[in-house]
Design a protein around this motif. Structure first.
Motif, PDB file in Angstrom:
ATOM      1  N   ASN A  12       0.827  -1.211   0.000  1.00  0.00           N
ATOM      2  CA  ASN A  12       0.000   0.000   0.000  1.00  0.00           C
ATOM      3  C   ASN A  12       0.860   1.260   0.000  1.00  0.00           C
ATOM      4  O   ASN A  12       0.540   2.229  -0.699  1.00  0.00           O
ATOM      5  N   GLU A  13       1.930   1.264   0.796  1.00  0.00           N
ATOM      6  CA  GLU A  13       2.818   2.428   0.826  1.00  0.00           C
ATOM      7  C   GLU A  13       3.505   2.617  -0.523  1.00  0.00           C
ATOM      8  O   GLU A  13       3.637   3.748  -1.006  1.00  0.00           O
ATOM      9  N   ILE A  14       3.919   1.538  -1.137  1.00  0.00           N
ATOM     10  CA  ILE A  14       4.576   1.617  -2.446  1.00  0.00           C
ATOM     11  C   ILE A  14       3.611   2.183  -3.482  1.00  0.00           C
ATOM     12  O   ILE A  14       3.964   3.094  -4.244  1.00  0.00           O
ATOM     13  N   THR A  15       2.401   1.679  -3.510  1.00  0.00           N
ATOM     14  CA  THR A  15       1.402   2.162  -4.462  1.00  0.00           C
ATOM     15  C   THR A  15       1.133   3.648  -4.266  1.00  0.00           C
ATOM     16  O   THR A  15       1.091   4.420  -5.233  1.00  0.00           O
ATOM     17  N   ARG A  16       0.965   4.067  -3.021  1.00  0.00           N
ATOM     18  CA  ARG A  16       0.718   5.487  -2.726  1.00  0.00           C
ATOM     19  C   ARG A  16       1.913   6.343  -3.178  1.00  0.00           C
ATOM     20  O   ARG A  16       1.738   7.396  -3.795  1.00  0.00           O
ATOM     21  N   ASN A  17       3.125   5.872  -2.886  1.00  0.00           N
ATOM     22  CA  ASN A  17       4.315   6.637  -3.251  1.00  0.00           C
ATOM     23  C   ASN A  17       4.509   6.720  -4.761  1.00  0.00           C
ATOM     24  O   ASN A  17       4.966   7.746  -5.279  1.00  0.00           O
ATOM     25  N   LEU A  18       4.173   5.658  -5.468  1.00  0.00           N
ATOM     26  CA  LEU A  18       4.303   5.666  -6.928  1.00  0.00           C
ATOM     27  C   LEU A  18       3.430   6.742  -7.565  1.00  0.00           C
ATOM     28  O   LEU A  18       3.764   7.254  -8.633  1.00  0.00           O
ATOM     29  N   ASN A  19       2.338   7.096  -6.905  1.00  0.00           N
ATOM     30  CA  ASN A  19       1.460   8.142  -7.423  1.00  0.00           C
ATOM     31  C   ASN A  19       2.131   9.506  -7.457  1.00  0.00           C
ATOM     32  O   ASN A  19       1.635  10.422  -8.105  1.00  0.00           O
ATOM     33  N   GLU A  20       3.240   9.649  -6.749  1.00  0.00           N
ATOM     34  CA  GLU A  20       3.967  10.917  -6.727  1.00  0.00           C
ATOM     35  C   GLU A  20       5.115  10.953  -7.723  1.00  0.00           C
ATOM     36  O   GLU A  20       5.840  11.944  -7.789  1.00  0.00           O
ATOM     37  N   LEU A  21       5.289   9.879  -8.475  1.00  0.00           N
ATOM     38  CA  LEU A  21       6.362   9.809  -9.464  1.00  0.00           C
ATOM     39  C   LEU A  21       5.755   9.664 -10.853  1.00  0.00           C
ATOM     40  O   LEU A  21       4.658   9.151 -11.010  1.00  0.00           O
ATOM     41  N   THR A  22       6.500  10.064 -11.855  1.00  0.00           N
ATOM     42  CA  THR A  22       6.049   9.947 -13.226  1.00  0.00           C
ATOM     43  C   THR A  22       6.952   8.974 -13.983  1.00  0.00           C
ATOM     44  O   THR A  22       8.171   9.172 -14.026  1.00  0.00           O
ATOM     45  N   GLY A  23       6.346   7.945 -14.539  1.00  0.00           N
ATOM     46  CA  GLY A  23       7.095   7.039 -15.395  1.00  0.00           C
ATOM     47  C   GLY A  23       7.826   5.912 -14.694  1.00  0.00           C
ATOM     48  O   GLY A  23       8.365   5.028 -15.337  1.00  0.00           O
ATOM     49  N   TRP A  24       7.863   5.943 -13.387  1.00  0.00           N
ATOM     50  CA  TRP A  24       8.505   4.866 -12.639  1.00  0.00           C
ATOM     51  C   TRP A  24       7.499   3.737 -12.484  1.00  0.00           C
ATOM     52  O   TRP A  24       6.309   3.977 -12.319  1.00  0.00           O
ATOM     53  N   ARG A  25       7.997   2.513 -12.539  1.00  0.00           N
ATOM     54  CA  ARG A  25       7.109   1.379 -12.333  1.00  0.00           C
ATOM     55  C   ARG A  25       7.749   0.400 -11.363  1.00  0.00           C
ATOM     56  O   ARG A  25       8.983   0.315 -11.262  1.00  0.00           O
ATOM     57  N   ARG A  26       6.895  -0.286 -10.673  1.00  0.00           N
ATOM     58  CA  ARG A  26       7.367  -1.315  -9.754  1.00  0.00           C
ATOM     59  C   ARG A  26       7.620  -2.578 -10.561  1.00  0.00           C
ATOM     60  O   ARG A  26       6.804  -2.979 -11.387  1.00  0.00           O
ATOM     61  N   LYS A  27       8.765  -3.169 -10.332  1.00  0.00           N
ATOM     62  CA  LYS A  27       9.101  -4.427 -10.981  1.00  0.00           C
ATOM     63  C   LYS A  27       9.671  -5.343  -9.903  1.00  0.00           C
ATOM     64  O   LYS A  27      10.803  -5.149  -9.459  1.00  0.00           O
ATOM     65  N   ASP A  28       8.853  -6.269  -9.447  1.00  0.00           N
ATOM     66  CA  ASP A  28       9.216  -7.153  -8.343  1.00  0.00           C
ATOM     67  C   ASP A  28       9.556  -6.312  -7.113  1.00  0.00           C
ATOM     68  O   ASP A  28       8.711  -5.588  -6.632  1.00  0.00           O
ATOM     69  N   LEU A  29      10.796  -6.360  -6.662  1.00  0.00           N
ATOM     70  CA  LEU A  29      11.203  -5.636  -5.451  1.00  0.00           C
ATOM     71  C   LEU A  29      11.900  -4.315  -5.763  1.00  0.00           C
ATOM     72  O   LEU A  29      12.547  -3.731  -4.903  1.00  0.00           O
ATOM     73  N   THR A  30      11.765  -3.836  -7.006  1.00  0.00           N
ATOM     74  CA  THR A  30      12.494  -2.635  -7.419  1.00  0.00           C
ATOM     75  C   THR A  30      11.579  -1.609  -8.064  1.00  0.00           C
ATOM     76  O   THR A  30      10.446  -1.896  -8.430  1.00  0.00           O
ATOM     77  N   LEU A  31      12.129  -0.396  -8.234  1.00  0.00           N
ATOM     78  CA  LEU A  31      11.530   0.634  -9.073  1.00  0.00           C
ATOM     79  C   LEU A  31      12.401   0.741 -10.308  1.00  0.00           C
ATOM     80  O   LEU A  31      13.632   0.680 -10.208  1.00  0.00           O
ATOM     81  N   GLU A  32      11.769   0.933 -11.466  1.00  0.00           N
ATOM     82  CA  GLU A  32      12.532   1.007 -12.702  1.00  0.00           C
ATOM     83  C   GLU A  32      11.964   2.101 -13.597  1.00  0.00           C
ATOM     84  O   GLU A  32      10.752   2.307 -13.653  1.00  0.00           O
ATOM     85  N   LYS A  33      12.876   2.782 -14.290  1.00  0.00           N
ATOM     86  CA  LYS A  33      12.452   3.789 -15.262  1.00  0.00           C
ATOM     87  C   LYS A  33      13.457   3.826 -16.400  1.00  0.00           C
ATOM     88  O   LYS A  33      14.659   3.709 -16.184  1.00  0.00           O
ATOM     89  N   THR A  34      12.937   4.000 -17.609  1.00  0.00           N
ATOM     90  CA  THR A  34      13.779   4.131 -18.801  1.00  0.00           C
ATOM     91  C   THR A  34      13.693   5.556 -19.313  1.00  0.00           C
ATOM     92  O   THR A  34      12.599   6.121 -19.445  1.00  0.00           O
ATOM     93  N   TYR A  35      14.854   6.137 -19.580  1.00  0.00           N
ATOM     94  CA  TYR A  35      14.957   7.482 -20.144  1.00  0.00           C
ATOM     95  C   TYR A  35      15.563   7.349 -21.540  1.00  0.00           C
ATOM     96  O   TYR A  35      16.515   6.589 -21.730  1.00  0.00           O
TER      97      TYR A  35
END
Length: 109
Positions: free
Chosen positions: A24-47
């Motif tokens: 739940n905390e991860i989902t809430r926090n992801l709402n404050e980022l743009t383009g980052w996605r959760r992948k298993d136990l990590t956050l990932e983003k491609t630029y």
């Protein structure tokens, strides 16, 4: 542009035994980022950049921020593409530090 509350924070050292964030905390926090996605136990983003020179310049800027926060991403460079992966190794999952660094990296651009 949305300003994340994480921009005002700084990473704090995690010690073994510290808890990773809940789903739940991860989902809430992801709402404050743009383009980052959760992948298993990590956050990932491609630029994606114009060319290799711009990709490396971005990585160098990421390195400065990561050193200042003492929290370091895994980085892959593929010519004009940079993939960043964040996670807190000591807790084997995500902590607030990962979201702080993600927000600060996004502020580079």
């Amino acid at each position: 542009m949305f300003k994340s509350r994480f921009l005002e924070k700084h990473c704090v050292p995690c010690v073994e035994g510290s808890a990773a964030l809940s789903d739940n905390e991860i989902t809430r926090n992801l709402n404050e980022l743009t383009g980052w996605r959760r992948k298993d136990l990590t956050l990932e983003k491609t630029y994606v950049f114009k060319d290799f020179k711009h990709a490396v310049s971005f990585v160098n800027q990421v390195a400065v921020v990561a050193e200042k926060e003492d929290h370091h991403p895994d980085i892959a460079i593929y010519y004009n593409k940079v993939i960043l992966i964040l996670w807190t190794h000591v807790v084997k999952g995500l902590t607030e530090n990962d979201f702080i660094l993600a927000a600060k990296i996004d502020a580079i651009q």
